[in-house]
Structures are given as structure tokens and as C-alpha cells.
Design an enzyme around this catalytic site. Structure first.
Site, PDB file in Angstrom:
ATOM      1  N   CYS A   1     -20.136  36.762 -24.998  1.00  0.00           N
ATOM      2  CA  CYS A   1     -21.273  37.112 -24.134  1.00  0.00           C
ATOM      3  C   CYS A   1     -21.073  36.638 -22.702  1.00  0.00           C
ATOM      4  CB  CYS A   1     -22.584  36.592 -24.704  1.00  0.00           C
ATOM      5  SG  CYS A   1     -22.682  34.807 -24.736  1.00  0.00           S
TER       6      CYS A   1
ATOM      7  N   GLU B   1     -18.709  27.305 -26.175  1.00  0.00           N
ATOM      8  CA  GLU B   1     -18.427  27.236 -24.736  1.00  0.00           C
ATOM      9  C   GLU B   1     -17.983  25.845 -24.309  1.00  0.00           C
ATOM     10  OE1 GLU B   1     -21.862  28.487 -22.486  1.00  0.00           O
ATOM     11  OE2 GLU B   1     -23.252  27.382 -23.737  1.00  0.00           O
TER      12      GLU B   1
ATOM     13  N   ASP C   1     -18.484  29.428 -19.296  1.00  0.00           N
ATOM     14  CA  ASP C   1     -18.368  27.975 -19.385  1.00  0.00           C
ATOM     15  C   ASP C   1     -17.083  27.549 -20.083  1.00  0.00           C
ATOM     16  OD1 ASP C   1     -20.547  26.773 -18.022  1.00  0.00           O
ATOM     17  OD2 ASP C   1     -21.879  27.671 -19.499  1.00  0.00           O
TER      18      ASP C   1
HETATM   19  C1  PEP Z   1     -21.293  31.617 -20.568  1.00  0.00           C
HETATM   20  O1  PEP Z   1     -21.197  30.422 -20.275  1.00  0.00           O
HETATM   21  O2  PEP Z   1     -20.313  32.359 -20.688  1.00  0.00           O
HETATM   22  C2  PEP Z   1     -22.621  32.225 -20.790  1.00  0.00           C
HETATM   23  C3  PEP Z   1     -22.734  33.422 -21.315  1.00  0.00           C
HETATM   24  O3  PEP Z   1     -23.724  31.546 -20.428  1.00  0.00           O
HETATM   25  P1  PEP Z   1     -24.194  31.231 -18.921  1.00  0.00           P
HETATM   26  O4  PEP Z   1     -23.397  32.093 -18.001  1.00  0.00           O
HETATM   27  O5  PEP Z   1     -25.654  31.509 -18.876  1.00  0.00           O
HETATM   28  O6  PEP Z   1     -23.869  29.782 -18.784  1.00  0.00           O
HETATM   29 MG    MG Z   2     -22.829  29.088 -20.583  1.00  0.00          MG
END
Ligand code: PEP
Ligand code: MG
Length: 753
Positions: free
Chosen positions: A673, A602, A626
């Protein structure tokens, strides 16, 4: 000039009504520039006309009736050019057009500036004077600054069709507001406004249920604040008698007739106490903030502070949860996850937030709950919506207030069709996520709370692709102990056993600060986040690791995932801590095993370190929320740049393709994810990239399964190849949506079936 600007902005910020705000602006501009006329024209793109929307100086009956064709006159010239036009003698300009009925015959000097919101010209702000005159550069900047100030408010009023006697865009008399799509779906229900305990401006208008009760509550709250201030005064005076002057304003306010009597009168007239207090405090504060004397002007703040104190007491008096309507649309200037979780799920049909965007955690939660949401409706007077009937269109990011019969009927039909679609998709629960040509992709859920488990299991998921371990940390007053954490993790692992559960280690920082472990940063998203915090605090990190490793004993379905990893060297430090913790637990006699390890991709630098990182971990998971934010340099939470946050941007697609190819080249599986995995158009492209798994909110899983099962992998590859050749994400989206419609899956991307 600066002082005048400050004054105007202050006065305007105290009104919630656009027409009132415009009246103030036009009057003040007229005074400040010493001109005869100040007007605002609104650009109506349907009629292709600039309509006089408000004026100070022209014939008031011209408002809403006088208009110019789009390219006509000097007003049209300002709008077409999107630039100020400054003329000492407008009638002698070739573009000049006399407008009958406006009463503007004698005016010579003209200065017009465009009112622009998010790159679109919404109208023109104009000043005119009888005599010939050339406006100075300072005058032009002054007007441009004011035009920028009013642009946001006009944009909403324009969307609502409330201006210049236009009818609403839906034609039924309803008002419409545009925000950002937060969670898909449509909902029809009644507004319930939530507001922060001491935020007076956010208090909604409501009728008193029992006037006597409201009066008693107000008098009690006022009495308590009086006592509180007297107490503070007595304490302070002991050490600093000269500080008595500080309390003068409070004493005046509290003993004076004004605020108390006015509030009581409003309650007697039928308002609930907080609403009456808000109106009275606003009136009194306004009198002070309009004063010339700087000292007296500042007293307006004392009045507001006093109001907030009384409000806090009033709210402390409120008992129990609010009376949620059977179909509740939760509305707030700034909603929190806790506000949403408080509403019984079966009553919640929609969410409207004045702040945030599709990537805010409130929107992520709405999607997880399967509740349509519209975010970032800025300029929304949430307080005025209490009890009103609303339609939430989470696909378009649109909100309708007091819908007409026809529109409501249409949306109720769409809502019913949506429910039928959800019910139909339940039928896929036990079907495998396999494409028509036989390619399997793992479909997993993102979870955070124990309450997510039930719906997740019902969705037919193959496991948990992302457990956000920081969420239970966020809703507490202090760090949970190792045992508390252990119980929590064990419950999750057991509930999904034997399915795999990817537990992500603590990802605090950015927009997820812990209230009890807080620090100030200028750029929190570029600061102390994810594994950076973990590595700097191994004592906290190892407590979590021990709890996780212990929870997995005898189950063996846990996988560990590390957030915000920037590259191999950092990852090596994390892995070292895992090894040390595992060995320590084994030495203490526990049968822990070293689970499969994964790194999130990320942070853009990680893309170029995949080969090296693959020597240390078993899988990769792409955090597209991110990754998009960092690749495009767009804050994922900022509604002002939300349109630029674009996971379908060609650069993001190429990065994702590169990640998949690099990971597969070194024999490592890769999953997505981020929220993108649950969005149909994006998921279709990810499918074509050859990703091994998608992890998403529970509500999206059946939809994405339908998508996967409806396409052949080879088709997805073809669509992806077309998309990779596109120069813009708009074209990418068109290609994907067309393919989705052509496969009969239109219900995934718009309301209805
Ligand atoms: C993302 O950054 O895509 C992620 C899955 O984590 P979060 O949204 O919790 O930062
Ligand atoms: Mg993230």
C-alpha cells in the site's frame, strides 16, 4: 574568520538574486583574505569548458567570454580533482595556462576550491594575488565553506541557463529549474504563489490593482501595529519600567519617516502593499545587518519582526480566496495540503514546492488528485514567479518559466496526449485486473477524505486498500468525538459497500503531528508513532476502535490494519485491545463482529516476525514508504537525501520478496500500500513477486490496471528475476522501463503517449 563567514552568509541570505549574492561573496572574500582577485568559474558540461561567471578584480568584460577547456589550467585541475589547489606561484606550475583577455598577467599566488553540489562539480571558486604567497589551512577551509554555501544557488542558475550568457537548455530562452519528480504528468499554466501569512521573504512581486486601496490597507495595518506595540509597552512598563529600552527600536521605526514613507513611495509607484513592504524592510534590515557593532546588527531582526507584524495585519485584511487563473500552477516555498485543497480542482494544472520530496504528504496528495508536481526546488525564488507562465514536467521533476513558443507547443501537445490517455484508460474501468495468462491481482485505492470517494468509485477499484484514518484528525482543532468518528467511518464503509475497506488505525507522529496533541522529539520518525502512541493511550485508541467497530455493524466490509508494528509481542497487545473492545460492545447489545485483522510491514524487524504475527492476524500490508525509509536509513521527507530514497534498491526488492514468501508460507495474503504500488516500473516487479494486491492513489489505478492487463505473469517473473540479479537500482529501472516500452506502454513512464 568565523565572524566574517557569518557576516557573508547573513548578507547573502538577504538577497534573492544569484549575481548579487556572488558580488557580495567575491567582494567580501577579497577583503577578508587581502587578495587582488576573487572569481567564480562555471563548469559547462555541454561545451566542456569552465566559463568565468563573476569576478572581483579581473577585467569585468571578461565575464561570460573568457573560458578554459575542461582539463586546462590550474582551474581545470581543481575541477578534475574535485579538491583545493593552493600554489604560491601559479605561473611556474606545469598545468598553468595563460588566458588572454582576462587581465590576469601579474598574478602569482593562486587558491582554487571546487564548488560541488550533490557530488557534481559545478565550478571553481578562485582567489589570486600579485605577490607569491601560500594560503593557510584556515584560508582553505574558509573558501571551501563558502563554495559549499553557493553550490545550491549555482546549481539552479546553471539548470536555468541564466549564467555566463548561455541560452536555456531548451534553447527557447525559457528558464528551467530542476527539482524532484513529485507526481507524474505535465501541465501548462499560470503561477499563483502562496506564502505563509507572516513570512515577509516569501511575498511575491505584484502590481497594485488599485493604488488607493493598497495605500489605505498599508496605513491601516501600520496603525494597528503601532497601537499593538504601544499597548504592549504600557503593560510591560507597569511591572518593569527599565524595559522601556526594549521598545526604543520599535518607536524609532514606527515614528520614523523611513519605513513608512519608503513603502508609501513604492506603492505609489505601482506595487501592491505586501510587495512594497517586503522590499523596504529588506533594504532597511540590510543596512543594520552590515554594521560592525553587534548590538546594532541585531536591530535588523527587530525590523524584520516589525515587517512580519505589519504583513500579518495586511493579510488579515485580504478578503476571500485568491483569484485562481483558469489553469493554475500553485507555487510555494513550502506548500501545505490545505493550500492545495483550496484550489478548485478543475483549475489546478500543476504544483511546485520549494521543499519536500516525492514521499512528502503534499506529493502523495498531488498524485491522489492526478496533478503533476515538482518538489524540492531549493533556491527557488517563489515570489518572483507570480503570474508567470510555467510548464510543470512531473516526470522529470522540471519546471520551465516563461517558455518559448516551440517548447510550449510541445508541452501542450503532451498535455493533450496525457488527457487522451486518461480518457482511454477509463475504458478499462469495468475490465478485471487480470494478467494475460490469467492471474488476478487486487487493485485498490488509498483514501483519506470523503471527497476521495467519488473519483475512487469511478476508477473501477475493487475496494479500499488503505484508509489513512489520521488525515481527518489532522485537519481539526481537537480529537473528534466517538460519534463524529463513527459517522465518518460509516460514510466510507457504506460508500464502498460491498467492496472491502481496509481501515488503518491512527498513524500519528513522524511527519504527521496533531497540532493539538504535540510533542517534541529529536528523531520523530524513530519515536512515538503509529501503534506506539495507540498502546500508550488506550483511552484514545479505544474510542477510535469503538467508532470503527460500530460503523461496520450490518455492513461487514471493514478490515482493520495496524501501522508501525515492530513484531509479534507488540501486535499481541493491540489484538488484546481489539478483543476487549469487541466484547465490551457485544455486551452492550451491539451486533459487532470481529473484523479480519492485518499488520503493516513497514518496520524492518517485522519482516522477521511474520510467522509469529500470522498467528494473530489474517493479512499483511507492506508500507513501502516507511519500509524503504527504515531499511535504507533515508528520511522520506528530506530533499537532500531524496535521491537515496530508492524503493528499487536491491535490498528493498529482496526484503519485499522475503516478505511475500514468508507470508505465503503461512497462508496469509500480502498487499503493498506504499506509493511504490502506483509506479509502473515498481508495480511490474511487484507483480512478478506474486503479491496479492496493490493499493495506490486513485490517479494511478487505471494506469496500473493497463500494465497488469498488458503483461503475462510469467513475463513479470522473468523481469523480476533479472532485476534481482542487478547490482544497482539504475539497472533495475532500465530493465523495467525497457519492458514497459516494448509492450507499447511508454505513456506510463514519460510525457506523451
Ligand atoms: C507507507 O509507509 O508506505 C504507508 C503506506 O503509510 P504512510 O505513507 O501513511 O506512512
Ligand atoms: Mg507508513
Amino acid at each position: 574568520m568565523l565572524e566574517t563567514l557569518r557576516q557573508i552568509v547573513l548578507e547573502v541570505s538577504e538577497t534573492t538574486d544569484l549575481h548579487q549574492a556572488l558580488d557580495i561573496i567575491l567582494r567580501r572574500v577579497r577583503q577578508a583574505l587581502g587578495v587582488d582577485v576573487c572569481s567564480v568559474y562555471l563548469s559547462d558540461y555541454d561545451l566542456r569548458r569552465h566559463v568565468l561567471m563573476a569576478t572581483s578584480g579581473l577585467n569585468p568584460s571578461a565575464v561570460g567570454t573568457v573560458s578554459l577547456e575542461f582539463e586546462q589550467g590550474v582551474v581545470g585541475m581543481v575541477a578534475t580533482r574535485g579538491e583545493p589547489v593552493n600554489l604560491d606561484d601559479a605561473p611556474s606550475h606545469p598545468a598553468y595556462k595563460y588566458i588572454p583577455g582576462s587581465g590576469e598577467e601579474p598574478y602569482h599566488a593562486f587558491l582554487g576550491v571546487p564548488v560541488i553540489h550533490q557530488r557534481k562539480v559545478l565550478g571553481v571558486l578562485v582567489v589570486q594575488q600579485r605577490e607569491e604567497r601560500r594560503f593557510s589551512d584556515d584560508d582553505v577551509s574558509f573558501m571551501l565553506t563558502l563554495a559549499a554555501q553557493i553550490a545550491g544557488a549555482i546549481s539552479h542558475a546553471e539548470a536555468s541557463g541564466r549564467l555566463a550568457n548561455q541560452s536555456g537548455p531548451a534553447g527557447g530562452g525559457e528558464r528551467a529549474f530542476d527539482g524532484l519528480p513529485g507526481a507524474p504528468g505535465v501541465g501548462v499554466g499560470q503561477a499563483l504563489v502562496v506564502f505563509p501569512a507572516a513570512d515577509l521573504r516569501a511575498v511575491p512581486d505584484k502590481l497594485a490593482v488599485d493604488v488607493g486601496d493598497e495605500l489605505a490597507a498599508f496605513e491601516r495595518a501600520l496603525g494597528e501595529v503601532r497601537a499593538e506595540i504601544e499597548h504592549a509597552r504600557a503593560e510591560l512598563l507597569q511591572g518593569a519600567p527599565e524595559a522601556d529600552a526594549l521598545f526604543e527600536a520599535y518607536r524609532l521605526l514606527l515614528s520614523g519617516e523611513g519605513i513608512e514613507l519608503d513603502t508609501v513611495a513604492r506603492i505609489r509607484a505601482g506595487s501592491w502593499a505586501p510587495g512594497a513592504l517586503r522590499a523596504v524592510i529588506e533594504e532597511h534590515a540590510k543596512v543594520f545587518s552590515n554594521m560592525e557593532d553587534a548590538y546594532l546588527r541585531e536591530r535588523a531582526e527587530d525590523i524584520r519582526d516589525l515587517g512580519a507584524r505589519v504583513l500579518l495585519r495586511l493579510r488579515a485584511d485580504e478578503r476571500g480566496a485568491p483569484d485562481y487563473p483558469a489553469a493554475t500552477v500553485l507555487v510555494g516555498a513550502e506548500l501545505s495540503a490545505a493550500d492545495i485543497l483550496q484550489v478548485p480542482r478543475e483549475r489546478l494544472v500543476g504544483i511546485i514546492s520549494g521543499r519536500g520530496s516525492a514521499n512528502s504528504h503534499v506529493a502523495i496528495l498531488a498524485r491522489a488528485l492526478g496533478v503533476p508536481a515538482v518538489m524540492g526546488v531549493d533556491g527557488l525564488s517563489a515570489g518572483k514567479l507570480e503570474g508567470k507562465e510555467l510548464i510543470v514536467d512531473g516526470y522529470r521533476g522540471r519546471l520551465y518559466v516563461d517558455p518559448g513558443v516551440a517548447l510550449k507547443r510541445e508541452y501542450l501537445r503532451l498535455e493533450r496526449e496525457e488527457q487522451e490517455l486518461v480518457a482511454d484508460l477509463q475504458g478499462l474501468r469495468d475490465q478485471p485486473p487480470v494478467t494475460r495468462d490469467g492471474r488476478h491481482v487486487g487493485l485498490y485505492v488509498n483514501t483519506a477524505l470523503i471527497s476521495d470517494v467519488e473519483p475512487a468509485l469511478r476508477s473501477g477499484t475493487e475496494g479500499v486498500g488503505l484508509y489513512r484514518s489520521e488525515i481527518p484528525f489532522l485537519v481539526r482543532d481537537g480529537f473528534p468525538s466517538e460519534d463524529e468518528q463513527f459517522k465518518n467511518y460509516r460514510q466510507i464503509l457504506k460508500a464502498f459497500h460491498p467492496r472491502p475497506v481496509v481501515m488503518r488505525t491512527l498513524d500519528i507522529g513522524g511527519d504527521k503531528p496533531l497540532p493539538y496533541f504535540n510533542w517534541e522529539e529529536d528523531n520523530p520518525f524513530l519515536g512515538w508513532r503509529g501503534v506506539r502512541v495507540a498502546l500508550d493511550h488506550p483511552e484514545l485508541f479505544r474510542v477510535q476502535l469503538r467508532a470503527m467497530l460500530r460503523a461496520d455493524v450490518g455492513l461487514g466490509n471493514m478490515r482493520l490494519l495496524f501501522p508501525m508494528v515492530s513484531g509479534r509481542a507488540e501486535l499481541a497487545e493491540v489484538v488484546q485491545l481489539i478483543d476487549a473492545t469487541t466484547e465490551e460492545l457485544i455486551a452492550s447489545g451491539l451486533e459487532v463482529r470481529r473484523p479480519p485483522l492485518g499488520a503493516m510491514i513497514e518496520v524492518p524487524s517485522a519482516i522477521y516476525e511474520i510467522k509469529g504475527m500470522a498467528e494473530l492476524v489474517d493479512f499483511f500490508s507492506v508500507g513501502t514508504n516507511d519500509l524503504t525509509q527504515y531499511l535504507l536509513a533515508v528520511d522520506r521527507n528530506n530533499p537532500r537525501v531524496a535521491k537515496l530514497f530508492d524503493p528499487l534498491h536491491p535490498a528493498v526488492l529482496h526484503a519485499l520478496q522475503q516478505i511475500t514468501t514468508s507470508a505465503h508460507a503461512v497462508g496469509r495474503p500480502v498487499t503493498v500500500c506504499g506509493e511504490m504500488a502506483g509506479e509502473p516500473a515498481a508495480a511490474l516487479l511487484l507483480l512478478g513477486m506474486g503479491l496479492d494486491g496493490f493499493s495506490m492513489n486513485v490517479a494511478s489505478l487505471p494506469r496500473i490496471k493497463w500494465l497488469v492487463r498488458s503483461f503475462a505473469y510469467s513475463e513479470a517473473v522473468e523481469i523480476l528475476n533479472q532485476a534481482l540479479g542487478c547490482g544497482s537500482s539504475a539497472t533495475v529501472l532500465d530493465i523495467a522501463h525497457e519492458a514497459i516500452e516494448a509492450h507499447g506502454l511508454g505513456g506510463l513512464i514519460r510525457a506523451g503517449r
